[in-house]
Structure formats: structure tokens, C-alpha cells
Design an enzyme around this catalytic site. Structure first.
Site, short mmCIF file in Angstrom:
data_model
loop_
_atom_site.label_atom_id
_atom_site.label_comp_id
_atom_site.label_asym_id
_atom_site.label_seq_id
_atom_site.Cartn_x
_atom_site.Cartn_y
_atom_site.Cartn_z
CG MET A 90 -1.98 -1.15 1.08
SD MET A 90 -2.67 -1.27 -0.60
CE MET A 90 -4.29 -1.93 -0.26
CG HIS A 109 -6.11 -2.79 -8.63
ND1 HIS A 109 -5.79 -1.97 -7.55
CD2 HIS A 109 -7.30 -2.36 -9.10
CE1 HIS A 109 -6.76 -1.09 -7.40
NE2 HIS A 109 -7.69 -1.30 -8.31
C1 GAR Z 1 -5.62 -7.94 -2.58
O1 GAR Z 1 -7.00 -7.94 -2.81
C2 GAR Z 1 -4.91 -7.07 -3.60
O2 GAR Z 1 -5.49 -7.15 -4.87
C3 GAR Z 1 -5.12 -5.70 -3.02
O3 GAR Z 1 -4.91 -5.87 -1.64
C4 GAR Z 1 -5.29 -7.20 -1.27
C5 GAR Z 1 -4.15 -7.83 -0.55
O4 GAR Z 1 -4.54 -9.07 -0.02
N1 GAR Z 1 -4.22 -4.77 -3.57
C6 GAR Z 1 -4.51 -3.49 -3.75
O5 GAR Z 1 -5.57 -3.00 -3.44
C7 GAR Z 1 -3.38 -2.69 -4.34
N2 GAR Z 1 -3.88 -1.48 -4.91
P1 GAR Z 1 -3.48 -10.11 0.50
O6 GAR Z 1 -2.48 -9.30 1.33
O7 GAR Z 1 -4.26 -11.08 1.33
O8 GAR Z 1 -2.83 -10.75 -0.69
#
Ligand code: GAR
Length: 187
Positions: A90, A109
């Protein structure tokens, strides 16, 4: 023996996509070897996977972005990392950082880009009465969630769908899509 490309996964939180990438990377034919995990959050749940699977990891505070990136670059160079995979990372990387890796940074994403860049993607899709949302694996460039798209997976939005239920459904697809996109890229 398949020559695997040295790669690093950057996380900020849960790291469920990291877990799925680690599992894939243990397969003989998977093109990447995860040699390093970097986090800008020392409490990131995903760091447990680093410990569990014995993968070197480092936490660097990202309050000072310049310093954070310098620390990361030093570590990435030390480990001779060629590919970066962002997973729920992030923090927006600077132009200079991205330049070092060219188009060797991938991100996942939770929306069908170019729709719903940034945060709260599921909320935005529901508010817009979309019939589909999904997830996207794309290259990272200097603009947020705007690099070229590698692969997408559509997910149907059903009646009475909630942010929570949509997030869960999409995350399950993400776990399939990220390794699939990597296989496609480096086959
Ligand atoms: C996932 O849904 C990913 O696509 C999103 O954060 C989550 C992380 O989950 N990413 C974003 O929003 C980036 N802009 P995780 O840590 O369990 O893999």
C-alpha cells in the site's frame, strides 16, 4: 533444472497472494524463485509466511519514502533480485525506484482495470451497479494502477452482494490469477 528468476514480493498486510505465490514457486516449472520478502509494516500478517517457508525477509519503515526505497534497493541488489511482485503493497513507489526495475514490477489489483483504481474498489463497483468486477495483474508504471494489463479475471456480482462477499470472491480468483499471469509472462 528450470532456471528460476530471482524475485521479491512486497507486502503491507495479510499476504494471502504471497502465500499463493510461495506455493506456486515451489513447483518445479514455476518461473520465479522468491528469494526475498519486503514489508513496510512490521506487523504484516504475511511476514508469517516468510518465517514458515524460510524465506529471507526485511521490514523497512516507509514514513520516509526516500530512505525506505534506498533500503529496499540495497537489499534487492544484495540478493540480485530481477522481478518484483507487489501484493497488497500500500505504498506508491517513486518514478526513480520504478526506473531501476523497468517493466519488471508486477502488481495485482482487485478490480477490472482501468476501472476503479486506488482504494475501495469493491465499494465503488457496487455503488456503480456493475454486473461484473474482478481482478487484474498488471505492470507497474509511475501512474497509480495504470501500467499495461497482463491478465484479468471477471467475477459476477450477484443480487445482494456486499463489499465483504465480493472481496472474498475476488480474492479467491486473485490467488489463481497472479501465478497464472507470471507463468504466461515467463513461459
Ligand atoms: C488484494 O486484494 C490485492 O489485490 C489488493 O490488496 C489485497 C491484498 O490481499 N491490492 C490493492 O488493493 C493494491 N492497490 P493479500 O495481502 O491477502 O494478498
Amino acid at each position: 533444472m528450470v532456471k528460476k528468476i530471482a524475485s521479491c514480493v512486497l507486502i503491507s498486510g495479510t499476504g494471502s497472494n504471497l502465500k499463493s505465490l510461495i506455493k506456486s514457486s515451489r513447483e518445479y516449472t514455476f518461473p520465479l524463485k522468491i528469494k526475498l520478502i519486503l514489508s513496510n509494516n512490521n506487523k504484516a500478517y504475511g511476514l508469517r509466511y516468510a518465517k514458515k517457508f524460510n524465506i529471507p525477509y526485511k521490514f523497512f519503515n516507509s514514513k520516509n519514502k526516500n530512505l525506505f526505497e534506498r533500503n529496499c534497493l540495497k537489499e534487492l541488489k544484495k540478493k540480485k533480485i530481477k522481478i518484483l511482485c507487489l501484493d497488497g503493497f500500500m505504498k506508491i513507489l517513486s518514478k526513480n525506484f520504478i526506473k531501476v526495475f523497468g517493466n519488471k514490477i508486477l502488481n495485482i489489483h482487485p478490480s477490472l482495470l482501468p476501472k476503479y483504481k486506488g482504494l475501495n474498489t469493491h465499494k465503488k463497483a457496487l455503488l456503480n451497479n456493475e454486473t461484473y468486477s474482478g481482478c487484474t495483474v498488471h505492470f507497474v508504471n509511475a501512474k497509480l494502477d495504470s501500467g499495461s494489463i497482463i491478465l484479468q479475471k471477471k467475477v459476477k456480482i450477484i443480487k445482494n452482494e456486499t463489499e465483504n462477499s465480493l472481496q472474498k470472491k475476488i480474492l479467491i480468483q486473485e490467488h489463481q490469477l497472479y501465478p497464472k499471469a507470471i507463468r504466461l509472462l515467463f513461459r
